[in-house]
Design an enzyme around this catalytic site. Structure first.
Site, mmCIF file in Angstrom:
data_model
loop_
_atom_site.group_PDB
_atom_site.id
_atom_site.type_symbol
_atom_site.label_atom_id
_atom_site.label_comp_id
_atom_site.label_asym_id
_atom_site.label_seq_id
_atom_site.Cartn_x
_atom_site.Cartn_y
_atom_site.Cartn_z
ATOM 1 N N ASP A 156 0.857 -1.184 0.000
ATOM 2 C CA ASP A 156 0.000 0.000 0.000
ATOM 3 C C ASP A 156 0.902 1.246 0.000
ATOM 4 O OD1 ASP A 156 -3.123 0.575 0.432
ATOM 5 O OD2 ASP A 156 -2.007 2.086 1.542
ATOM 6 N N TYR A 207 -3.523 11.042 1.025
ATOM 7 C CA TYR A 207 -3.956 10.821 -0.359
ATOM 8 C C TYR A 207 -3.922 12.127 -1.145
ATOM 9 C CZ TYR A 207 -5.392 6.010 0.426
ATOM 10 O OH TYR A 207 -5.387 4.671 0.679
ATOM 11 N N HIS A 210 -4.723 -7.797 -0.172
ATOM 12 C CA HIS A 210 -4.034 -6.521 -0.006
ATOM 13 C C HIS A 210 -3.289 -6.400 1.328
ATOM 14 C CE1 HIS A 210 -3.280 -2.348 -0.993
ATOM 15 N NE2 HIS A 210 -3.733 -1.979 0.192
#
Length: 471
Positions: free
Chosen positions: A228, A378, A434
């Site tokens: 990630d 982000y 993930h």
């Protein structure tokens, strides 16, 4: 405050930075005196969390529990649509069961004790208090040296993701395995690390801080692992200081900017897979491209658009509501573990994780109040698009890639080679999604071992060749 933990010497003449009472190294030159002094000064800035964040939660356990329970009790349930499973997000009917467990059965005190099984530290780097775990092997076999490894998490995870894999790396059962000394930091704005106070703190900034952290701990060279955001941060570390990062292992490696060869492989690869070195796994993972790459990405990237534009708006509500926070985070541990879990009423949440582990991760976000700064990461990384300068810089350090079958986006080796120019191992993992380190710690540890052994072997052979040329 300097902790009392004794650091094991990592190099000849490098003394324990924490045990100052025994700091009487054999000084043979002015240089060794200066090296010793600099090491002491650097590591003295790292303070053990005797009264720090995690233990603070233990001391104020009553307050946190009462406040949490009061907020949970005031939640207002909303019914899910009929036959909606997890297709509309977290199923409300199953959510009630999770909330009930959280409210009545989840033992935060017990989980805090689990968090405290490893030593926590904080150090101030570039004006930010950075939290990290530093786990040393209890026993290093004679003739072996512990290998420093930094492991970096992502969103919506935390340092807790690595609790299953840490003992497998620091205390391996196989005598032929390498022994690691593991550092797990919290990204600034995540967990118990302080959040940035100014705009612009992106993955490169985090990479620079973690490079300084490792040097402050006395590691001039080390290995790095990430998934990630941890993938991007550790990749940036390798780009910034390739001489410091001896090897890079990642379990997430999306292509940020398609090259002409990648585009050509998407057009012709299904019909001529051998031309591009595609395996059957690659063909199943990326074709048909419209469905596997475009449609699936759109289905699972709504959160990203919010967090890359207006993170504070939704974040304010999540920071106030524990149920809202848990819903937002846990939904990712369903779909990102296996996209087919969207079709299940319980989202398959407990097929790979326990509610205790899932809620412990949520509690780290809750007690640290870090959901908003974690979401801002982000915006800092994506607001200017995907063509950042570092995206065009190749990674030349030895690289190991673990390709888990249920990852959000599948990337064949060909695509990875456009960025990583020295791939030592590329493993198609047997299972996992993930949150690989948390879901499949044994598989992750095995692949890190395999990569590191191959990387060290390659370095050894290269040195032998260079010595032979000199002779």
């Amino acid at each position: 405050m300097v902790g009392g933990e004794q650091e094991r010497p990592l190099m000849v003449q490098r003394m324990s930075p924490y045990d100052h009472s025994k700091s009487q190294p054999a000084m043979k030159s002015l240089r060794s005196v200066l090296e010793w002094f600099i090491t002491i000064m650097r590591t003295s800035q790292c303070r053990r969390l005797e009264d720090g964040m995690v233990n603070l939660q233990k001391k104020n356990l009553c307050f946190f529990s009462q406040d949490l329970h009061r907020r949970i009790d005031q939640t207002r349930p909303v019914a899910s649509l009929e036959d909606s499973q997890f297709l509309y997000g977290f199923n409300s009917q199953y959510l009630e069961k999770v909330i009930s467990y959280w409210r009545n059965d989840f033992n935060w005190k017990q989980q805090v004790d689990k968090l405290n099984q490893y030593p926590h530290f904080k150090t101030n780097i570039e004006g930010i208090d950075v939290h990290y775990l530093h786990v040393k092997p209890k026993n290093v076999p004679q003739g072996k040296t512990a290998i420093p490894l930094i492991m970096v998490h992502g969103w919506p995870g935390s340092f807790y993701e690595f609790f299953g894999v840490i003992p497998l790396l620091t205390e391996p059962s196989d005598p032929d395995d390498l022994v690691f000394e593991v550092v797990c930091p919290s990204i600034p704005g995540y967990g118990f690390s302080e959040g940035p106070h100014k705009k612009g703190f992106n993955s490169v900034c985090a990479a620079n801080i973690f490079l300084k952290l490792m040097k402050r701990l006395g590691f001039q060279q080390f290995y790095a692992q990430g998934g990630d955001w941890g993938w991007l941060i550790t990749t940036n570390m390798a780009q910034l200081e390739p001489k410091s990062v001896k090897g890079l292992h990642v379990n997430f490696f999306p292509a940020s900017k398609p090259s002409p060869l990648m585009v050509l492989s998407m057009v012709l690869g299904q019909h001529f897979p051998n031309l591009f070195g595609f395996t059957d796994t690659d063909v199943r993972g990326i074709f048909p491209c419209k469905e596997k790459i475009l449609v699936e990405t759109i289905k699972e990237s709504g959160y990203m658009h919010i967090q890359a534009t207006k993170p504070d708006t939704v974040g304010r509500g999540l920071n106030d509501s524990p149920v809202g926070l848990a819903t937002y985070i846990l939904e990712k541990f369903s779909t990102w573990t296996n996209r087919d879990f969207r079709n299940l009423n319980d989202g398959g949440l407990t097929r790979k994780f326990s509610l205790d582990d899932l809620l412990t991760n949520v509690m780290i976000y809750w007690v640290a109040q870090c959901i908003i700064p974690s979401m801002r990461f982000y915006k800092e990384n994506l607001s200017k698009g995907l063509d950042a300068p570092h995206a065009r810089i190749p990674v030349k350090v030895p690289t190991g890639i673990a390709s888990f079958p249920n990852e959000l986006v599948h990337s064949p080796r060909l695509w990875a080679e456009q960025k990583y120019h020295n791939i030592v191992t590329f493993t198609y993992m047997a299972r996992g999604g993930h949150f690989a380190a948390m879901e499949e710690p044994q598989l992750m540890a095995e692949d890190i071992q395999k990569f590191t052994k191959e990387g060290r072997k390659m370095i050894f052979m290269t040195r032998r060749i260079q010595i032979g040329h000199h002779l």
